[in-house]
Design an enzyme around this catalytic site. Sequence first.
Site, PDB file in Angstrom:
ATOM      1  N   HIS A  58     -50.032  -0.297 -38.275  1.00  0.00           N
ATOM      2  CA  HIS A  58     -51.342  -0.803 -39.540  1.00  0.00           C
ATOM      3  C   HIS A  58     -52.652   0.165 -39.006  1.00  0.00           C
ATOM      4  O   HIS A  58     -53.470  -0.120 -39.577  1.00  0.00           O
ATOM      5  CB  HIS A  58     -51.815  -2.085 -39.082  1.00  0.00           C
ATOM      6  N   ARG A  64     -64.416  -6.125 -42.258  1.00  0.00           N
ATOM      7  CA  ARG A  64     -64.793  -6.003 -40.784  1.00  0.00           C
ATOM      8  C   ARG A  64     -65.802  -4.780 -40.628  1.00  0.00           C
ATOM      9  O   ARG A  64     -65.628  -3.654 -41.278  1.00  0.00           O
ATOM     10  CB  ARG A  64     -63.525  -5.633 -40.016  1.00  0.00           C
ATOM     11  N   LYS A  83     -65.117   2.376 -41.488  1.00  0.00           N
ATOM     12  CA  LYS A  83     -65.402   1.675 -43.080  1.00  0.00           C
ATOM     13  C   LYS A  83     -66.670   1.921 -43.688  1.00  0.00           C
ATOM     14  O   LYS A  83     -66.867   1.716 -44.695  1.00  0.00           O
ATOM     15  CB  LYS A  83     -65.168  -0.010 -42.964  1.00  0.00           C
ATOM     16  N   THR A 121     -56.573  -4.210 -48.335  1.00  0.00           N
ATOM     17  CA  THR A 121     -56.087  -5.232 -49.367  1.00  0.00           C
ATOM     18  C   THR A 121     -57.357  -5.723 -50.086  1.00  0.00           C
ATOM     19  O   THR A 121     -56.969  -6.054 -51.243  1.00  0.00           O
ATOM     20  CB  THR A 121     -55.458  -6.217 -48.624  1.00  0.00           C
ATOM     21  N   LYS A 181     -57.531  -6.713 -54.411  1.00  0.00           N
ATOM     22  CA  LYS A 181     -58.261  -8.036 -55.073  1.00  0.00           C
ATOM     23  C   LYS A 181     -59.156  -7.921 -55.874  1.00  0.00           C
ATOM     24  O   LYS A 181     -59.299  -8.504 -56.957  1.00  0.00           O
ATOM     25  CB  LYS A 181     -58.476  -8.741 -53.574  1.00  0.00           C
TER      26      LYS A 181
END
Length: 829
Positions: free
Chosen positions: A373, A565, A570, A672, A676
């Site tokens: 992952h 997170r 990110k 993910t 969504k």
Amino acid sequence: MPETPSYLTDANAALERRLKQLGLTGGEDDWTDRYLLCEHVLDPDSARPRQKFEAVARFVRDLLAHRWVKTRLTRDRENPKRIYYLSMEFLIGRTLNNNIVNLAADPVVRRVLRREGWEFTEILEQEPDAGLGNGGLGRLAACFIDSLATLQYSAMGYGLQYEYGIFRQSVRDGYQVEEADNWLRQPDPWEVGRPGKEIQVPLHASFELRGSTIRIIPDRPSTIVGVPHDRPVVGYGARCVNTLRLWAAAAPRSFDFAEFSHGDFVGAVIGNVAAESVTRVLYPNDSTEAGRTLRFLQEYFLVSCSLQDILFRFLQRNGQQWSALPDHVAIQLNDTHPALAVAELMRILLDQAALGWDEAWDLTVRTLAYTNHTLLPEALEKWPVELFELLVPRHLEIIYEINRRFLEAVSRRYPGDDARRRRMSLIEEEPARKVRMAHLAVVGTHSTNGVAEIHSDLLRSRLLKDFVDMYPARFNNKTNGVTPRRWLLMANPALARLITEAIGDSWIADLSQLRLLSPLAEDAAFRERFLRATREAKVGFVEWLRRTSGQVVDPDTIFDSQVKRIHEYKRQLLNVLHIVILYNRLRRNQAVVDAPRTFFFAGKAAPAYDFAKLIIKLINNVAQVIDADPVAHGRLKVLFLPDYNVSLAERLIPASDVSEQISTAGYEASGTSNMKFMMNGALTVGTRDGATIEMAREVGEENIFLFGLTADQVAESRSWYDPKWHYEHEPETRAALDLILTDYFSRQEPGIFAPIRETLLERGDYYMNLADLTSYANAQKRVAALHENPRAWAQMAILNVASSGRFSSDRTIGEYAADIWNAKPCPVP
């Protein structure tokens, strides 16, 4: 609650049978009184909201109990190949509404709640989000077990029954504050304890109290008991109810009565305290030696309990036919956390089943499979050899022997290549000897998969290239997916109703049917209804936010959300820099015409990750300054929503217009939340990273806002990239940074954002925020321009929903079953 679709017609008949079995036929409206009286021994009229929730939950659990038992009996009779999913996290969120929908019990529940005058939303709010996970890894696991049950595979999830979640996040003076998340403070109505199925987990050490600290005593063997707690996993349509088994740690005896009798009250129970601490909290702080030791114990405890349970079940059904193990058992390791399963399965087969090494190794490799992952080398777990020597020396012996045989094979394949041997060894020799858990997982399993096409390609070409050269057939891709039941049907009832009215309800179990929406993007009436559904979700979120936090936002602004997170890769920092650019534009020229925006951030920073916590502080300070400035009123607003969890995501994602997927290219394995948001009609602003690349391919790059460097460009520019160039040559970049670094947003705490200067300008801007900032700002200009044209915006949003079908976890699970597990569904009659 969404209306029951025709897909659940058969489930309605099954529901009537279950009501009859509960003795409620003809009096099904009496169950509230029954459960309040029998469970709480109180007058139903005096019930508090939490007691009402427990009554509803117990009723629903009893409804599913018969199907749960029938599922197990069917599996016992048919003896299909069983799938076991081992994960340190299952971020399942709340369970009540999910089970009501999947059981088709909403008509019964609705009718009774109306009669009693109970508010369903208030009852739902009484259920805490289960503290069993933290981020995408755990949410993926939750989606997978939902799809395994819906598709009727014979499957079980295995995890740990954490007493406390990672932490409850609050914000004080802009700073993240971590508080205990005691989610099990009140009884969990879904949990079924199985004390008769306890597992003994051996350790080569024991524990004692020295001063105020629990110390490990080496060479004094002890045992921890694993107590299973089962939760039902209800498939959509209520045909199949699988099990999520969670292990809680306990001591093998209640306490030492002799010590207690002699007055050593603390010493008498210290073994209990030490044992029960193993599953006390999710993700103990691994910045300390004690935290790392506890984390290692958690991983071993999960693996040992689960494998013993799995093999006990196998022997019950198949006797001592060990050669049949891979034909009846498939074990999937969700990341490196359960990688000790390789050594533990070998230990059981060698020491208990008395198999020879070659046979045991063949069975182990063919039974186990591994999902990677991460692309961050530092996130690939490595455990000190000393921990193995202290706690599980037999496992270390087995790992050493695996490594010896493996390196011999490497030498035969690549004679004289000592550098390759060192790179591939399961043991890292310097600076300290450690076991490389990812290497153990790759060598000891028959399949290693990434979770998005780019991620799998980068695993092959960079992170695990040596192993791909050695075992090319073992590597494959399985792009992640999410369950449409929770993330569209339940989370966004207005949009779900619209879709069902337009194309029927088969999309709920076959998300590829959403493609039928594509032509409707050209239908003016459908576009109008789509925009109304979007606004309904936004208004609902706005009302919830006002009611729960007192914060007021305008639903007519663009809702721009980055929820994940908090981590440098990110790039929440990139988002904040752009917000400061927008703010500067307003400060320079109040006549600037731009679409009004509300930016939402949510996510937790690891307690020891100081820079991530500083980013949260920056977000909150920027939000406060902007909110107090009249120039931004009604045009720019920023909110950080604390304690992000599944329930918050279920409200915010359907209300969002824009989805921020802005990680540095080559660092996000998949994501993910991107799926969504897409499924709910948000438009993506994103880099070419993770599954966002595949989303762009599905919907067309003209229907997504891509920007920034590619993964190859990031890698190629490492040697020469100079962030100061952007600071010196891009006026808006310089102005935004200067505003932050001259304490405009920190007048009461001057200098607190100095680490941002160091990170971006003095230490090379590793995650290339400044390299992508101008491109990102230009992409956001395109978003603002599109928003001025509601017709074009609705068209693009509809096409995104229509193109999201590939990102169902049902599709992902089907690929795992066909390509890795070689398993087929086992329908429950």
